[in-house]
Design an enzyme around this catalytic site. Structure first.
Site, PDB file in Angstrom:
ATOM      1  CE  LYS A  52      -9.740  30.218 -13.102  1.00 16.38           C
ATOM      2  NZ  LYS A  52     -10.187  28.918 -12.610  1.00 16.38           N
ATOM      3  CD  GLN A  96     -11.971  27.189 -10.077  1.00 18.08           C
ATOM      4  OE1 GLN A  96     -11.926  27.861 -11.097  1.00 18.08           O
ATOM      5  NE2 GLN A  96     -10.898  26.852  -9.406  1.00 18.08           N
ATOM      6  CG  ASP A 119      -9.752  24.209 -17.173  1.00 22.96           C
ATOM      7  OD1 ASP A 119      -8.841  24.952 -16.784  1.00 22.96           O
ATOM      8  OD2 ASP A 119     -10.863  24.110 -16.607  1.00 22.96           O
TER       9      ASP A 119
HETATM   10  N1  GUN Z   1      -9.067  24.406  -9.810  1.00 21.62           N
HETATM   11  C1  GUN Z   1      -7.771  24.683  -9.535  1.00 21.62           C
HETATM   12  N2  GUN Z   1      -7.079  24.928 -10.668  1.00 21.62           N
HETATM   13  C2  GUN Z   1      -7.953  24.789 -11.680  1.00 21.62           C
HETATM   14  C3  GUN Z   1      -7.856  24.932 -13.090  1.00 21.62           C
HETATM   15  O1  GUN Z   1      -6.799  25.206 -13.658  1.00 21.62           O
HETATM   16  N3  GUN Z   1      -9.005  24.730 -13.792  1.00 21.62           N
HETATM   17  C4  GUN Z   1     -10.175  24.418 -13.210  1.00 21.62           C
HETATM   18  N4  GUN Z   1     -11.245  24.226 -13.979  1.00 21.62           N
HETATM   19  N5  GUN Z   1     -10.311  24.280 -11.892  1.00 21.62           N
HETATM   20  C5  GUN Z   1      -9.205  24.473 -11.140  1.00 21.62           C
END
Ligand code: GUN
Length: 287
Positions: A52, A96, A119
């Site tokens: 990211k 996350q 998200d």
């Molecule tokens: N963990 C796995 N996929 C995601 C996601 O799309 N967003 C977040 N915040 N955590 C994750």
């Protein structure tokens, strides 16, 4: 069978985002900003967070990473979120998941300002998706819609079957396909006669988290198959929820794993962050 190439779609979308981000930075004197919070040291999460950050740099965004120890107190995490909610240089906040068990995931999601919730996990944003009046869509279903659009796969009037009903993939996926006039069925672990249903699908989205769960018997001839799975085999290989080789004799198009849905998710996070930055700037202009 056509291979739906997520890397190709991702590249095309990223080129557009990068151009728009440059224009944004020129116009406002600061770039779109994303804060990513990682609690603990889960290796898979660490890789995602690093990717990211890399994507942010590539897009010309401001990227801030917060790596907190696994024994972080919930109150301290909430305090950090509160600070970021009020930081004018940060337009998107991503915590996350999964979080350590000592922290209430729901409380954390609720603490994020819905306008910075890139998200789209906050109930306010979920509700907006239900109404069809939204700015952010969870990254995985958003990425799938982008693949369908890129390859001009028609949705209106088509039978769409989703296997999996998670808040992150299955449920928002159903809403997005419905919004595009698909006829949507959501299947799950308690569904009876699953194969009977999946064989009616013109578009089959599979998000069950079980290696090679879907084979040719479950697929209607000519169907489009979208594989959301990322499963590691004992020998370390990454495989999807769909037996790609098996269905390639029946389906008209399918996403491979790796190289299908996966590359799209971070790209859609970048798109949501850019959207968040633009919306904040617009609100500021309106006083
Ligand atoms: N963990 C796995 N996929 C995601 C996601 O799309 N967003 C977040 N915040 N955590 C994750």
């Amino acid at each position: 069978m056509i291979r739906l190439d997520g890397k190709e779609v991702s590249l095309s979308v990223r080129t557009e985002i990068k151009r728009e981000a440059e224009a944004f930075t020129q116009a406002h004197g600061y770039p779109p900003g994303l804060a990513v919070i990682l609690v603990g040291d889960d290796p898979a999460s660490s890789v995602y967070v690093r990717n990211k950050e890399k994507a942010c740099v590539e897009m010309g965004f401001l990227s801030r990473k917060y790596e907190l120890p696994a024994d972080t107190k919930q109150a301290d995490l909430l305090a950090l979120i509160d600070t970021l909610n009020r930081d004018p240089r940060i337009h998107g906040i991503l915590v996350q998941l999964p979080l350590p068990k000592t922290i209430d995931e729901n409380a954390v999601i609720l603490a994020i300002d819905p306008d910075k919730d890139v998200d789209a996990f906050h109930p306010a944003n979920v509700g907006r998706i239900v109404e069809g009046n939204y700015s952010f869509v969870p990254c995985t279903p958003a990425g799938i819609m982008e693949i369908l659009k890129y390859y001009r796969i028609p949705i209106a009037g088509k039978r769409c079957v989703i296997i999996g009903r998670s808040n992150i993939v299955g449920k928002p996926m159903a809403l997005l396909l419905l919004e595009q006039d698909g006829t949507v069925t959501v299947c799950h672990s308690k569904t009876e006669n699953l194969t009977e249903i999946t064989r009616t699908a013109d578009i089959l989205v599979v998000a069950v988290g079980r290696a090679k769960f879907v084979n040719a018997d479950m697929v209607k001839p000519g169907a489009v198959v979208i594989d959301v799975g990322i499963n590691r085999t004992p020998d370390g290989k990454v495989v999807g929820d769909v037996d790609y080789e098996s269905i390639s004799l029946v389906a008209s198009a399918a996403t491979p794993v790796p190289g299908g849905v996966g590359p799209m998710t971070i790209t859609m996070l970048m798109r949501n962050t850019l959207t968040a930055a633009k919306r904040t700037a617009e609100r500021k202009n309106q006083g």
